[in-house]
Design an enzyme around this catalytic site. Structure first.
Site, PDB file in Angstrom:
ATOM      1  N   ASP A 107      28.209  63.452  71.306  1.00 43.99           N
ATOM      2  CA  ASP A 107      27.117  64.263  71.840  1.00 43.99           C
ATOM      3  C   ASP A 107      25.827  63.968  71.058  1.00 43.99           C
ATOM      4  O   ASP A 107      25.830  63.924  69.822  1.00 43.99           O
ATOM      5  CB  ASP A 107      27.536  65.741  71.661  1.00 43.99           C
ATOM      6  N   GLU A 136      19.627  60.752  78.549  1.00 41.83           N
ATOM      7  CA  GLU A 136      18.904  62.025  78.734  1.00 41.83           C
ATOM      8  C   GLU A 136      17.444  61.769  79.058  1.00 41.83           C
ATOM      9  O   GLU A 136      16.804  60.902  78.471  1.00 41.83           O
ATOM     10  CB  GLU A 136      19.007  62.913  77.484  1.00 41.83           C
ATOM     11  N   GLY A 163      21.182  76.541  71.574  1.00 37.90           N
ATOM     12  CA  GLY A 163      21.169  77.646  70.628  1.00 37.90           C
ATOM     13  C   GLY A 163      21.404  79.012  71.254  1.00 37.90           C
ATOM     14  O   GLY A 163      21.770  79.122  72.432  1.00 37.90           O
ATOM     15  N   HIS A 209      22.860  70.540  79.416  1.00 35.63           N
ATOM     16  CA  HIS A 209      23.018  70.904  77.990  1.00 35.63           C
ATOM     17  C   HIS A 209      22.619  72.370  77.811  1.00 35.63           C
ATOM     18  O   HIS A 209      22.164  73.013  78.755  1.00 35.63           O
ATOM     19  CB  HIS A 209      22.127  70.000  77.121  1.00 35.63           C
ATOM     20  N   ASN A 216      27.587  71.556  78.879  1.00 33.59           N
ATOM     21  CA  ASN A 216      27.843  71.567  77.428  1.00 33.59           C
ATOM     22  C   ASN A 216      27.847  72.976  76.839  1.00 33.59           C
ATOM     23  O   ASN A 216      26.893  73.736  77.036  1.00 33.59           O
ATOM     24  CB  ASN A 216      26.764  70.762  76.712  1.00 33.59           C
ATOM     25  N   ASP A 224      28.577  74.985  73.155  1.00 29.12           N
ATOM     26  CA  ASP A 224      28.821  74.940  71.719  1.00 29.12           C
ATOM     27  C   ASP A 224      28.616  76.324  71.094  1.00 29.12           C
ATOM     28  O   ASP A 224      29.516  76.898  70.471  1.00 29.12           O
ATOM     29  CB  ASP A 224      27.860  73.922  71.070  1.00 29.12           C
TER      30      ASP A 224
END
Ligand code: G3H
Ligand code: 13P
Ligand code: ZN
Length: 363
Positions: A98, A150, A195, A228, A271, A273
């Protein structure tokens, strides 16, 4: 079975109309848990390791500044681990890099056995991004490794910032980029953000997704689309973290309905996280709440104190610094409480996402 490449997973997601989540991992226990929950739910698995996380797996304390040699070592350790685990399972698994920062790190991952890599040239000029992405594609293709590029910058969270100054992906440029680079999938900017704070009531510009999808279709470009910064930051998790004293002001996710609409509009890879980081941190704090004696334990003390001193940092790579070796070796039974905190967070987040994105039973 052997690892599959990323393109295989994304083409299936496109064909059978579900979303393929891509989950970031930083500990092998997360990899184990990811495989276990995907097996239970009969879902295809896309595991991803971010560029700095390669250094973390290699045991580098200051992993955000790790060298290419560290990253090579980390890439090999992770790939060996995942390839070995994949042998014993029937679910298809792809291993992805990534946000690869340069050709060298992408090459290191291809050489180590990753089956998908991302080259992130989104901060460069359009031309430079194309030139560098082509270099990665040409290398990766020789080894049947898929490539993500990207275009656009994930910054603006305002609605409709599609003007000259827009950071959102321009669909016409997306077509030119995909045609020239021959990437397998393209990460776009359409309102998501990395985030724990995506901005209030984010309204994703799914028109951009539809426009790119249609342009690819009419021009015979076989390229899937990636979202993302797609964590949903569940409210119940925010409440839990707040209860345990974390600073969760200005914490907003993307609403799950928004992501599902984006999937229906043509997003194939999503994505995640931050949701896993937050659930892990909640579990660690819950562990200390349940058994106060952990706060005095000479190994766990750091974890608790770090979290209390850094109440806005949900990254377990910071609070679990004393356990860097365990990132690649796995936690032993001696530290079962931490292992459980890590694994349960993976079960909790991934099971919800598999159901919401409709990848349940799609192996
Ligand atoms: O998109 C980035 C991922 O959330 C990985 O984060 O760069 O802190 O490993 P990282
Ligand atoms: P989140 O920060 O929303 O989880 O996004 C992760 C990501 O995009 C990894 O590449
Ligand atoms: Zn990202």
């Amino acid at each position: 079975m052997p690892l599959v490449n990323g393109k295989y997973l994304l083409k299936n997601a496109e064909k059978f109309k579900y979303g393929q989540a891509a989950f970031n991992v930083n500990f092998v226990d997360q990899i184990d848990a990811a495989i276990e929950i995907h097996e239970i739910m009969h879902a295809p698995l896309l595991i991803q390791v971010a560029d700095p996380a390669l250094g973390f797996f290699a045991g580098v304390y200051d992993f955000k500044n790790s060298t290419i040699e560290d990253k090579k070592r980390g890439a090999k350790l992770v790939a060996d681990y995942v390839i070995n685990k994949a042998k014993d399972t029937k679910i298809p698994i792809a291993l992805h890099l990534d946000h690869g920062r340069n050709f060298e790190v992408c090459k290191a991952c291809v050489d180590a056995g990753f089956t998908s890599v991302m080259y992130d040239g989104s901060s460069l000029s359009f031309e430079e991004n194309i030139t560098n992405t082509i270099e990665v594609v040409e290398y990766a293709k020789k080894y049947d490794v898929s490539v993500e590029g990207e275009l656009g910058v994930l910054a603006g969270v305002e609605d409709d910032v599609r003007a000259e100054s827009s950071t959102y992906t321009n669909p016409i440029q997306a077509l030119e980029f995909a045609e020239k680079t021959k990437i397998d999938y393209l990460a776009i900017s359409y309102g998501t953000k990395h985030g724990s704070n995506k901005g209030k009531d984010v309204n994703l510009s799914t028109e951009i997704v539809i426009a790119i999808r249609e342009l690819f279709l009419f021009n015979n470009v076989d390229c899937q689309i990636v979202s993302h910064g797609s964590s949903t930051i569940p409210r119940y998790l925010v409440k839990d973290l707040s209860k345990y004293g974390m600073d969760i002001e200005n914490t907003e996710g993307i609403k799950i309905e928004q992501i599902k609409k984006a999937i229906r509009s043509g997003i194939n890879k999503i994505n995640i996280d931050t949701d896993i980081r937050m659930a892990t941190t909640r579990n660690l704090l819950e562990m200390f709440e349940k058994d106060e004696s952990y706060k005095l334990n000479k190994y766990y003390k750091f974890v608790y104190e770090y979290l209390m001193d850094n109440r806005g940092d949900f990254d377990p790579r910071s609070s679990l610094k004393p356990f860097m070796n365990e990132a690649i070796e796995g936690f032993s039974d001696k530290d079962k409480c931490i292992k459980d905190a890590i694994k349960k967070a993976v079960y909790e987040i991934m099971s919800q996402i598999i159901v919401e994105f409709n990848s349940l039973g799609k192996i």
